[in-house]
Write an enzyme that holds these catalytic residues in place. Sequence first.
Site, PDB file in Angstrom:
ATOM      1  N   ASP A  26       5.182  -4.811 -16.375  1.00  0.00           N
ATOM      2  CA  ASP A  26       3.966  -4.403 -15.665  1.00  0.00           C
ATOM      3  C   ASP A  26       2.871  -4.202 -16.704  1.00  0.00           C
ATOM      4  OD1 ASP A  26       3.472  -3.142 -12.586  1.00  0.00           O
ATOM      5  OD2 ASP A  26       1.960  -2.639 -14.105  1.00  0.00           O
ATOM      6  N   HIS A  58       1.008 -17.713   5.678  1.00  0.00           N
ATOM      7  CA  HIS A  58       1.440 -16.329   5.879  1.00  0.00           C
ATOM      8  C   HIS A  58       0.398 -15.609   6.733  1.00  0.00           C
ATOM      9  CE1 HIS A  58       3.496 -12.700   5.252  1.00  0.00           C
ATOM     10  NE2 HIS A  58       2.878 -12.268   4.169  1.00  0.00           N
ATOM     11  N   ARG A  68      -6.259 -10.571   3.423  1.00  0.00           N
ATOM     12  CA  ARG A  68      -5.527 -11.183   2.311  1.00  0.00           C
ATOM     13  C   ARG A  68      -6.495 -11.973   1.440  1.00  0.00           C
ATOM     14  NH1 ARG A  68      -1.663 -12.041   6.221  1.00  0.00           N
ATOM     15  NH2 ARG A  68       0.199 -10.824   5.823  1.00  0.00           N
ATOM     16  N   THR A 104       2.880 -12.273  -4.456  1.00  0.00           N
ATOM     17  CA  THR A 104       1.503 -11.746  -4.461  1.00  0.00           C
ATOM     18  C   THR A 104       0.628 -12.465  -3.433  1.00  0.00           C
ATOM     19  OG1 THR A 104       1.773 -11.271  -6.811  1.00  0.00           O
ATOM     20  CG2 THR A 104      -0.482 -11.295  -5.966  1.00  0.00           C
ATOM     21  N   ASN A 105      -0.167 -11.697  -2.719  1.00  0.00           N
ATOM     22  CA  ASN A 105      -1.081 -12.244  -1.709  1.00  0.00           C
ATOM     23  C   ASN A 105      -2.482 -12.478  -2.276  1.00  0.00           C
ATOM     24  OD1 ASN A 105       0.348 -12.555   0.742  1.00  0.00           O
ATOM     25  ND2 ASN A 105       0.534 -10.340   0.891  1.00  0.00           N
ATOM     26  N   ILE A 119       6.996  -3.269  -4.537  1.00  0.00           N
ATOM     27  CA  ILE A 119       7.939  -4.363  -4.230  1.00  0.00           C
ATOM     28  C   ILE A 119       8.841  -4.617  -5.434  1.00  0.00           C
ATOM     29  CG2 ILE A 119       8.186  -6.783  -3.555  1.00  0.00           C
ATOM     30  CD1 ILE A 119       5.562  -6.592  -2.058  1.00  0.00           C
ATOM     31  N   GLY A 151       5.596  -2.427  -9.330  1.00  0.00           N
ATOM     32  CA  GLY A 151       5.075  -1.519  -8.304  1.00  0.00           C
ATOM     33  C   GLY A 151       6.087  -1.325  -7.198  1.00  0.00           C
ATOM     34  N   ARG A 157      10.274 -10.123  10.935  1.00  0.00           N
ATOM     35  CA  ARG A 157       9.457  -9.301  11.839  1.00  0.00           C
ATOM     36  C   ARG A 157       9.572  -9.825  13.271  1.00  0.00           C
ATOM     37  NH1 ARG A 157       4.529  -8.771   7.483  1.00  0.00           N
ATOM     38  NH2 ARG A 157       5.216  -6.769   6.636  1.00  0.00           N
ATOM     39  N   GLY A 182       5.507  -7.231 -12.278  1.00  0.00           N
ATOM     40  CA  GLY A 182       4.928  -6.264 -11.344  1.00  0.00           C
ATOM     41  C   GLY A 182       6.030  -5.265 -11.031  1.00  0.00           C
TER      42      GLY A 182
END
Length: 320
Positions: free
Chosen positions: A33, A175, A88, A119-120, A13, A11, A151, A9
């Site tokens: 990718d 998560h 999600r 990945t979610n 991230i 993208g 966070r 991936g």
Amino acid sequence: MNKKLGLVGAGNIGGTLGLLAALAEYQEIALFDVKPGLAKGKALDLGQAAALHGSSSRITGSDSFAILEDCDCVVVTAGSPRLPGMSRDDLLSVNAKVMQSVGQAIAQYCPGAFVICVTNPLDAMVYLLQHASKIPDHRIVGMAGILDSARFRYFLSDYFKTGVQNIHALVLGGHGDTMVPLVRHTLVDGISLEKHVELGRLPAADLEAIIQRTRQGGGEIVALLQTGSAFIAPARSAFEMVQAHLRDEKKLLPVAAKVTVEFNVPQPMFLGVPVILGAKGVEKIIQYEFTEQEQQGLTNSAAAVASLIEDMHRLGFLSE
Ligand code: APR
């Protein structure tokens, strides 16, 4: 760093992780990718950034899985990101198919790698990725708790007006909505959050609001961005795990690891637990004595993950 890092991936991230790894002088960074040209283009862009930085990382990109050959560590961010209004769980079906193909590629090209899934919906995707790749329990994990903990620390540092480095927090469980912040184990300026509440420095309602904001931390950013989801802190969180493994840091991190009976889960599953991450992968899962409330939170998380696993069975993603 004399290692090969694979990024599945390329993208938002994946690209940010590539930059972090290049700045840390990883010897080889391979991006994959499915979108033709994307990984190759990102690799060139990253290579040129690395050159400016004086990094000698060798960065390559391809739309062929063969680029993952002999990776020491693979981070999987392939899939569709969460869009506004999408939970999600809505992502389940789209990303499940991606995990199947990526898992098979890992089994073929780098079965000895340490694998980190981003990945979610995370707790379900890492389960599927293991199912497809057959990577043993101690060498496959999911990234969630580090981001949720970051966070939580960030919001607490803002509330207490103290440096974020003075805040230690562990957020466990699933998560997002069912995450479990360990309030007793959270330290602000060396004093437990529970004590701060007791001393009236943090009214219980304010603590609840901070926990709620942490739970919805991803959604808050999605709503603001409108065109995608958070990627800088997620990339930095995954990088924390890559470093802990490749540098054999034996670091205590909240990680989605495979758990069985020890955490009172109804079935084997990936759940956010305190883990020592090192060269061997998950070297130890730390068992805390949980309060009734914490245990209840983890049980709720486990039930949510179990229902996702059930959905994947029903949709046929877990049949042999
Ligand atoms: N194989 C490889 N790559 C794929 C595949 C596949 N089968 N399907 C999609 N991709 C690629 C897309 O082409 C895209 O470049 O995955 C990349 C995902 O990148 P972004 O859309 O920018 O998403 P990003 O923000 O990086 O998030 C990736 O992590 O946190 C989670 O919810 C987030 O599931 C999402 C994932």
